[in-house]
Write a protein that holds these residues in place. Structure first.
Motif, PDB file in Angstrom:
ATOM      1  N   VAL A 123      47.065  -4.172 -26.572  1.00  0.00           N
ATOM      2  CA  VAL A 123      47.543  -3.044 -25.627  1.00  0.00           C
ATOM      3  C   VAL A 123      48.603  -3.482 -24.668  1.00  0.00           C
ATOM      4  CG1 VAL A 123      46.679  -1.361 -23.857  1.00  0.00           C
ATOM      5  CG2 VAL A 123      45.206  -2.126 -25.521  1.00  0.00           C
ATOM      6  N   TRP A 124      49.691  -2.579 -24.780  1.00  0.00           N
ATOM      7  CA  TRP A 124      50.710  -3.168 -23.785  1.00  0.00           C
ATOM      8  C   TRP A 124      51.667  -1.858 -23.396  1.00  0.00           C
ATOM      9  CZ3 TRP A 124      50.437  -3.482 -29.312  1.00  0.00           C
ATOM     10  CH2 TRP A 124      51.324  -2.481 -30.169  1.00  0.00           C
ATOM     11  N   ILE A 125      52.453  -2.246 -22.602  1.00  0.00           N
ATOM     12  CA  ILE A 125      53.554  -1.345 -22.048  1.00  0.00           C
ATOM     13  C   ILE A 125      54.719  -1.619 -22.604  1.00  0.00           C
ATOM     14  CG2 ILE A 125      52.347  -0.282 -20.140  1.00  0.00           C
ATOM     15  CD1 ILE A 125      53.878  -2.229 -18.076  1.00  0.00           C
ATOM     16  N   GLU A 126      55.535  -0.955 -22.957  1.00  0.00           N
ATOM     17  CA  GLU A 126      56.936  -1.091 -23.495  1.00  0.00           C
ATOM     18  C   GLU A 126      57.931  -0.214 -23.102  1.00  0.00           C
ATOM     19  OE1 GLU A 126      56.074  -0.371 -27.659  1.00  0.00           O
ATOM     20  OE2 GLU A 126      56.576   1.664 -27.555  1.00  0.00           O
ATOM     21  N   LYS A 127      59.052  -0.957 -23.098  1.00  0.00           N
ATOM     22  CA  LYS A 127      60.514  -0.129 -22.270  1.00  0.00           C
ATOM     23  C   LYS A 127      61.620  -0.514 -23.412  1.00  0.00           C
ATOM     24  CE  LYS A 127      63.386   0.081 -18.241  1.00  0.00           C
ATOM     25  NZ  LYS A 127      63.242   1.299 -17.595  1.00  0.00           N
TER      26      LYS A 127
ATOM     27  N   SER B 135      63.592  -4.202 -32.235  1.00  0.00           N
ATOM     28  CA  SER B 135      62.863  -3.255 -32.699  1.00  0.00           C
ATOM     29  C   SER B 135      61.863  -2.761 -31.614  1.00  0.00           C
ATOM     30  CB  SER B 135      62.514  -3.516 -34.102  1.00  0.00           C
ATOM     31  OG  SER B 135      61.715  -4.669 -34.059  1.00  0.00           O
ATOM     32  N   ASN B 136      61.386  -1.562 -32.040  1.00  0.00           N
ATOM     33  CA  ASN B 136      60.030  -1.260 -31.174  1.00  0.00           C
ATOM     34  C   ASN B 136      58.837  -1.856 -31.603  1.00  0.00           C
ATOM     35  OD1 ASN B 136      57.943   0.316 -30.066  1.00  0.00           O
ATOM     36  ND2 ASN B 136      58.815   2.432 -30.561  1.00  0.00           N
ATOM     37  N   PRO B 137      58.241  -2.665 -30.701  1.00  0.00           N
ATOM     38  CA  PRO B 137      56.985  -3.422 -31.039  1.00  0.00           C
ATOM     39  C   PRO B 137      55.875  -2.336 -31.442  1.00  0.00           C
ATOM     40  CG  PRO B 137      57.346  -3.438 -28.701  1.00  0.00           C
ATOM     41  CD  PRO B 137      58.592  -2.585 -29.301  1.00  0.00           C
ATOM     42  N   GLU B 138      55.210  -2.596 -32.545  1.00  0.00           N
ATOM     43  CA  GLU B 138      54.280  -1.864 -32.992  1.00  0.00           C
ATOM     44  C   GLU B 138      52.858  -2.457 -33.383  1.00  0.00           C
ATOM     45  OE1 GLU B 138      54.971   1.056 -32.329  1.00  0.00           O
ATOM     46  OE2 GLU B 138      56.512   1.972 -33.204  1.00  0.00           O
ATOM     47  N   VAL B 139      52.802  -4.049 -33.700  1.00  0.00           N
ATOM     48  CA  VAL B 139      51.782  -4.647 -34.043  1.00  0.00           C
ATOM     49  C   VAL B 139      51.485  -5.896 -33.204  1.00  0.00           C
ATOM     50  CG1 VAL B 139      51.639  -3.607 -36.266  1.00  0.00           C
ATOM     51  CG2 VAL B 139      53.020  -5.806 -36.042  1.00  0.00           C
TER      52      VAL B 139
HETATM   53 CA   LIG Z   1      55.825   0.773 -29.581  1.00  0.00          CA
END
Ligand SMILES: [Ca+2]
Ligand SMILES: [Ca+2]
Length: 196
Positions: free
Chosen positions: A91-95, A133-137
């Motif tokens: 689980v994370w927060i991204e920006k 890239s947007n982190p997804e995994v």
């Molecule tokens: Ca993401």
């Protein structure tokens, strides 16, 4: 020989031109700081979690919320919760951050991380990401260490060089990944991202 006014003027202009060139070609770093005092500060919650066998067809419970129960500075922090009973999940927060078009940039992330307990066992790991890239995994993330090194707040840091390919934007993320079969809650505050 005494320099006349004209020479001083020319030297002055040259000094100004070099200063402007230095500023342009070696800009000071971009710094983003967030203490979550008024909102999420453009950070977005995301997760990579397994299905819950106790609740067929649904992923395990997870949640990211802004809370006033704990704070490193100010009155709020981000709380990350996950039901880790399947021994898996991140689980994370991204920006997303806009950056100057350069072939490669240096990204440094630091943040305060709160664990209620110190443990010899690794109940969770602290992780971070920076890239185009947007982190997804879960595999997108690098592990910074155990989440249970101290009871209380501890600062974690992550630094990497990103080849942007002139993309003009990068993503950064910080979070936790499950290391023990249990439910868990951790807090994050004072996230600072420096881009050079
Ligand atoms: Ca993401
Ligand atoms: Ca705060």
């Amino acid at each position: 020989m005494k320099l006349n006014r004209k020479a001083f003027f020319v030297i002055g202009i040259l000094v100004i031109i070099s200063a402007v060139a230095a500023w342009y070609f070696y800009p000071s770093p971009l710094v983003y700081s967030e203490s979550f005092e008024s909102d999420f500060g453009e950070w977005i919650a995301d997760a990579d979690v397994p299905l819950d066998p106790n609740n067929p067809g649904h992923p395990v419970d997870w949640n990211v919320s802004r809370v006033s129960s704990l704070a490193y500075s100010g009155e709020y922090s981000m709380e990350l919760y996950i039901d880790g009973k399947q021994d898996d999940g991140t689980v994370w927060i991204e920006k997303k951050i806009s950056v100057k078009s350069k072939p490669q940039i240096r990204i440094e992330i630091s943040f305060e991380f709160y664990s209620e307990q110190e443990s010899f066992n690794v109940i969770a790991r602290v992780c971070a990401y920076a890239g185009v890239s947007n982190p997804e995994v879960e595999d997108d993330f690098g592990v910074l260490g155990s989440a249970n090194e101290v009871a209380g707040w501890k600062k974690y840091r992550y630094a990497t060089t990103v080849h942007t390919g002139f993309e003009g934007e990068v993503w950064v993320a910080v979070g936790i990944t499950v290391g023990w079969e249990t439910e868990m809650t951790y807090n994050i505050d004072d996230v600072r991202v420096t881009i050079r």
